[in-house]
Scaffold this motif. Structure first.
Motif, mmCIF file in Angstrom:
data_model
loop_
_atom_site.group_PDB
_atom_site.id
_atom_site.type_symbol
_atom_site.label_atom_id
_atom_site.label_comp_id
_atom_site.label_asym_id
_atom_site.label_seq_id
_atom_site.Cartn_x
_atom_site.Cartn_y
_atom_site.Cartn_z
ATOM 1 N N ALA A 141 0.966 -1.233 -0.001
ATOM 2 C CA ALA A 141 -0.003 -0.212 -0.010
ATOM 3 C C ALA A 141 0.894 1.222 0.086
ATOM 4 O O ALA A 141 0.680 2.182 -0.662
ATOM 5 N N SER A 142 1.898 1.230 0.731
ATOM 6 C CA SER A 142 2.876 2.389 0.770
ATOM 7 C C SER A 142 3.489 2.751 -0.633
ATOM 8 O O SER A 142 3.626 3.762 -0.949
ATOM 9 N N ALA A 145 0.854 3.984 -2.901
ATOM 10 C CA ALA A 145 0.413 5.794 -2.660
ATOM 11 C C ALA A 145 1.480 6.442 -3.090
ATOM 12 O O ALA A 145 1.218 7.372 -3.728
ATOM 13 N N MET A 150 0.816 10.209 -3.385
ATOM 14 C CA MET A 150 -0.024 10.388 -2.095
ATOM 15 C C MET A 150 0.788 10.217 -1.009
ATOM 16 O O MET A 150 2.206 9.866 -1.164
ATOM 17 N N ALA A 153 1.240 5.752 3.333
ATOM 18 C CA ALA A 153 0.405 4.792 4.140
ATOM 19 C C ALA A 153 0.745 5.172 5.612
ATOM 20 O O ALA A 153 1.722 4.858 5.910
ATOM 21 N N PRO A 154 -0.398 5.211 6.228
ATOM 22 C CA PRO A 154 -0.306 5.350 7.862
ATOM 23 C C PRO A 154 -0.061 4.030 8.268
ATOM 24 O O PRO A 154 -0.026 2.747 7.722
ATOM 25 N N LEU A 157 -2.914 0.576 8.690
ATOM 26 C CA LEU A 157 -3.620 0.403 7.397
ATOM 27 C C LEU A 157 -4.924 0.040 7.415
ATOM 28 O O LEU A 157 -5.453 -0.811 8.117
ATOM 29 N N THR A 158 -5.875 0.771 6.724
ATOM 30 C CA THR A 158 -7.367 0.275 6.470
ATOM 31 C C THR A 158 -7.762 -0.015 5.231
ATOM 32 O O THR A 158 -7.002 0.203 4.155
ATOM 33 N N ALA A 161 -8.177 2.821 2.945
ATOM 34 C CA ALA A 161 -6.982 3.486 2.468
ATOM 35 C C ALA A 161 -6.489 2.653 1.341
ATOM 36 O O ALA A 161 -5.590 3.259 0.553
ATOM 37 N N LEU A 162 -6.307 1.457 1.330
ATOM 38 C CA LEU A 162 -5.869 0.489 0.385
ATOM 39 C C LEU A 162 -6.814 0.444 -0.844
ATOM 40 O O LEU A 162 -6.234 0.442 -1.769
ATOM 41 N N ASN A 164 -8.332 3.105 -1.933
ATOM 42 C CA ASN A 164 -7.868 4.711 -2.456
ATOM 43 C C ASN A 164 -6.598 4.400 -2.999
ATOM 44 O O ASN A 164 -6.479 4.816 -4.373
ATOM 45 N N ALA A 165 -5.505 3.756 -2.353
ATOM 46 C CA ALA A 165 -4.271 3.667 -2.850
ATOM 47 C C ALA A 165 -4.229 2.786 -4.216
ATOM 48 O O ALA A 165 -3.518 2.822 -5.027
#
Length: 394
Positions: A141-142, A145, A150, A153-154, A157-158, A161-162, A164-165
């Protein structure tokens, strides 16, 4: 750092030399410049730009030719009623990017931008297992992003968020056979949606069967429509033709040699890394190894389950439903089979309610009693399908 378990990257290289060294050995490198050039070619005016991958597939559904100019690769739908079909990596894109490695991921990425959200329960389960084909979910995910420009990623991870990425599409490359000196430096790969499992896309049985032909046992699960392409690392990494005949004809040399070549590759990796006898992990409930599930309800029953390609078997303990020393009465058992649910009750009280991952053939479902254990057998609606889990939502 090593490339494909093969050789150490020389430490004294410049970034440009390092990039070319990796590409020459079959490692896919996509730079921001490559992406910008690809986007420029594919976003031109309708008159001068090549067909996008989405347009090629849409034309197939209308009975039209998907295209006929460029490097051939294969579209393999999950729906077995639809034919696998040869598509084309547009010549104009190839000419514009030049020897830029494997260009199929860049070209097909938009196909997987389907707007489908990620199943939150599946996401949490897979995040716990770190079980994406590509590896660590947070790292994936990072990277996704970062590619989209972007923020990182925090830490926590949610699924949102994934989602969106990966909204612009994300491609995973799975090697059916890697380039080597024994196969003329030609590799064949499956290209799939990186988060297809988390989107709950349908199982692609033909892709799994193809991987099994290539020596993967147990065969991996692939989700949704996939593509099959071929690359060569002769002189430099580049795409070359593959057609549906190359996949369907089991006498083709690459298919005949693939199991032995994959075994040799795994043995080499094991030797280099010090791992011995390492094999692929089995799927849940396969190889006769039951998955144990404890009931989270006061009135529910614990159970275990196994599966093969044709059926699932669930062993339900009814000991909680009878007093110690008493027998289970067969007449008190009621089992209801529906296409995607199984419900069990004993003497009118619920014992088990399951919403299944995939569908059953209700006419082929049965149950029997073994002392205090109820044995439920469910015939899968789709033969050859291995489920990643028993329940739809965990």
């Amino acid at each position: 750092m090593s490339a494909d378990g093969d050789a150490e990257v020389p430490a004294d290289m410049t970034p440009t030399e390092r990039e070319q060294w990796l590409r020459d050995r079959g490692i896919q490198i996509e730079t921001p410049k490559d992406r910008r050039e690809a986007e420029a070619v594919l976003s031109g005016s309708a008159e001068d730009r090549p067909l996008s991958i989405v347009e090629q597939v849409q034309r197939l559904s209308l009975g039209s030719d998907g295209g006929n100019d460029g490097i051939k690769f294969v579209y393999l739908p999950h729906d077995t009623s639809r034919s696998m079909t040869t598509l084309y990596l547009p010549k104009r894109l190839v000419d514009a990017l030049g020897p830029a490695g494997d260009m199929i991921p860049t070209y097909i990425k938009s196909f997987f931008a389907d707007g489908k959200s990620i199943d939150d329960t599946l996401f949490k389960e897979q995040a716990a297992k770190q079980n994406l084909i590509g590896g660590d979910i947070a790292q994936f995910a990072s990277a996704a992003a970062k590619e989209k420009g972007m923020p990182e990623a925090p830490d926590k991870l949610t699924s949102a968020a994934l989602t969106n990425a990966t909204a612009g599409g994300s491609v995973e490359t799975f090697p059916l056979v890697r380039p080597s000196s024994t196969n003329k430096n030609e590799g064949v790969y499956i290209y799939l949606d990186e988060v297809g499992l988390l989107k709950h896309l349908p199982n692609n049985q033909r892709a799994s069967a193809l991987a099994q032909q290539c020596g993967y046992s147990p065969a991996p699960n692939f989700y949704g429509d996939v593509f099959v392409g071929r690359v060569s690392t002769f002189n430099y990494l580049h795409n070359i033709d593959i057609e549906e005949e190359d996949i369907m004809d089991t006498t083709k040399e690459w298919l005949v040699r693939a199991p032995q070549e994959n075994l040799a590759w795994q043995q080499t990796v094991n030797e280099v890394t010090g791992r011995k006898g390492e094999t692929q992990p089995g799927h849940a409930g396969t190889d006769g190894v039951a998955v144990q599930v404890e009931s989270g309800e006061d009135d529910g029953c614990s159970y275990s389950w196994t599966q093969n390609e044709e059926e699932i078997e669930i062993v339900v303990s009814l000991s909680k439903k009878v007093e110690e020393g008493s027998k289970v009465s067969k007449s008190g058992i009621k089992v209801a089979f529906r296409p995607q649910t199984i419900s069990v009750s004993y003497n009118g009280e619920p014992a088990l309610d399951l919403e299944l991952y995939s569908k059953l053939d209700v006419d082929g479902c049965t149950w029997t009693l073994d002392k205090k254990n109820l044995i439920v057998t469910g015939e899968k609606a789709s033969d050859g399908e291995i489920w990643p889990r028993l329940e739809l939502s965990g």
